[in-house]
Design an enzyme around this catalytic site. Structure first.
Site, PDB file in Angstrom:
ATOM      1  CG  PHE A  75      -1.870  -1.072   1.385  1.00  0.00           C
ATOM      2  CD1 PHE A  75      -3.199  -0.899   1.006  1.00  0.00           C
ATOM      3  CD2 PHE A  75      -1.484  -2.304   1.911  1.00  0.00           C
ATOM      4  CE1 PHE A  75      -4.115  -1.932   1.142  1.00  0.00           C
ATOM      5  CE2 PHE A  75      -2.391  -3.338   2.049  1.00  0.00           C
ATOM      6  CZ  PHE A  75      -3.715  -3.154   1.659  1.00  0.00           C
ATOM      7  CG  ASP A  76       1.029   5.870  -1.733  1.00  0.00           C
ATOM      8  OD1 ASP A  76       2.165   6.180  -1.335  1.00  0.00           O
ATOM      9  OD2 ASP A  76       0.141   6.698  -2.001  1.00  0.00           O
ATOM     10  CG  PHE A  77       1.018   6.929   4.588  1.00  0.00           C
ATOM     11  CD1 PHE A  77       0.623   6.118   5.635  1.00  0.00           C
ATOM     12  CD2 PHE A  77       1.012   8.305   4.764  1.00  0.00           C
ATOM     13  CE1 PHE A  77       0.219   6.664   6.852  1.00  0.00           C
ATOM     14  CE2 PHE A  77       0.621   8.869   5.972  1.00  0.00           C
ATOM     15  CZ  PHE A  77       0.221   8.045   7.023  1.00  0.00           C
TER      16      PHE A  77
END
Length: 214
Positions: A9-11
């Site tokens: 996941f990207d933040f």
């Protein structure tokens, strides 16, 4: 359908809605340095890029460290009050963990505010590894951040999938040989955009839709 065992996941803009604090931090920086506000669309177009790189583009004649500190001082003071988790994301993370997938967070953000966001919303335990800007020499769209996460997770690119909201995320995943997913709540990209050869492998409108791909 491809068998996945790892979800990355990207933040910013993917797990955490940091859009407001980022936009306000930039406008504060423009007001401080140039006594004006910048067009939001121009700021949004830089979402996902390392701060130091963007700062050099916006203020090439300003000492980089001074400009960055103007941004970060506002960002630090207001970060905790201006962030939220995107709808359904916490439930998705919980379900992904329950199903036994390996998970990683791959962000161009610094570790301190990344941890601050994860701790505020009790998300830290949902990620097996966290890779921030401080862990890499090269940044998205270079594959290094994803490669580091995969190495720590003992995962293969072909069995991994990554969610992101910017072209930096999509290209980082693609360059690492990982299946790319664009989230439909992205400010930076829209599902109807013409991505050419860089088209994401999948687009999801809600967090829960990821489960259908897994």
């Amino acid at each position: 359908m491809k068998k996945f065992d790892t979800v990355l996941f990207d933040f910013d803009g993917t797990v955490m809605n940091t859009n407001e604090v980022i936009l306000r931090s930039w406008q504060h920086t423009f007001q401080t340095i140039e006594n004006r506000e910048e067009d939001e669309a121009k700021i949004i177009a830089t979402f996902g890029e390392p701060l130091d790189v963007t700062m050099g583009k916006f203020f090439p004649d300003m000492p980089r460290d001074e400009a960055v500190e103007i941004y970060r001082s506002y960002h630090r003071d207001n970060f905790g009050d201006l962030i939220t988790v995107f709808p359904g994301m916490k439930e998705l993370l919980a379900e992904v963990k329950i199903r036994g997938y390996k998970t990683g967070l791959v962000t161009s953000r610094l570790l301190h505010t990344t941890q601050q966001g994860l701790e505020k919303y009790e998300l830290k335990d949902y990620f097996d590894v966290v890779v921030t800007a401080e862990d890499t020499e090269k940044h998205k769209p270079d594959p290094e951040p994803v490669n580091i996460a995969l190495e720590k997770l003992h995962s293969l690119p072909g069995n991994s999938i990554m969610l992101g909201d910017t072209m930096f995320d999509i290209l980082c995943a693609k360059n690492a040989g990982v299946t790319s997913v664009l989230v439909g709540w992205s400010l930076a990209l829209k599902s109807g955009d013409d991505f050419g050869e860089d088209t994401p492998d999948h687009v999801i409108k809600t967090a829960a839709e990821l489960l259908e791909l897994l």
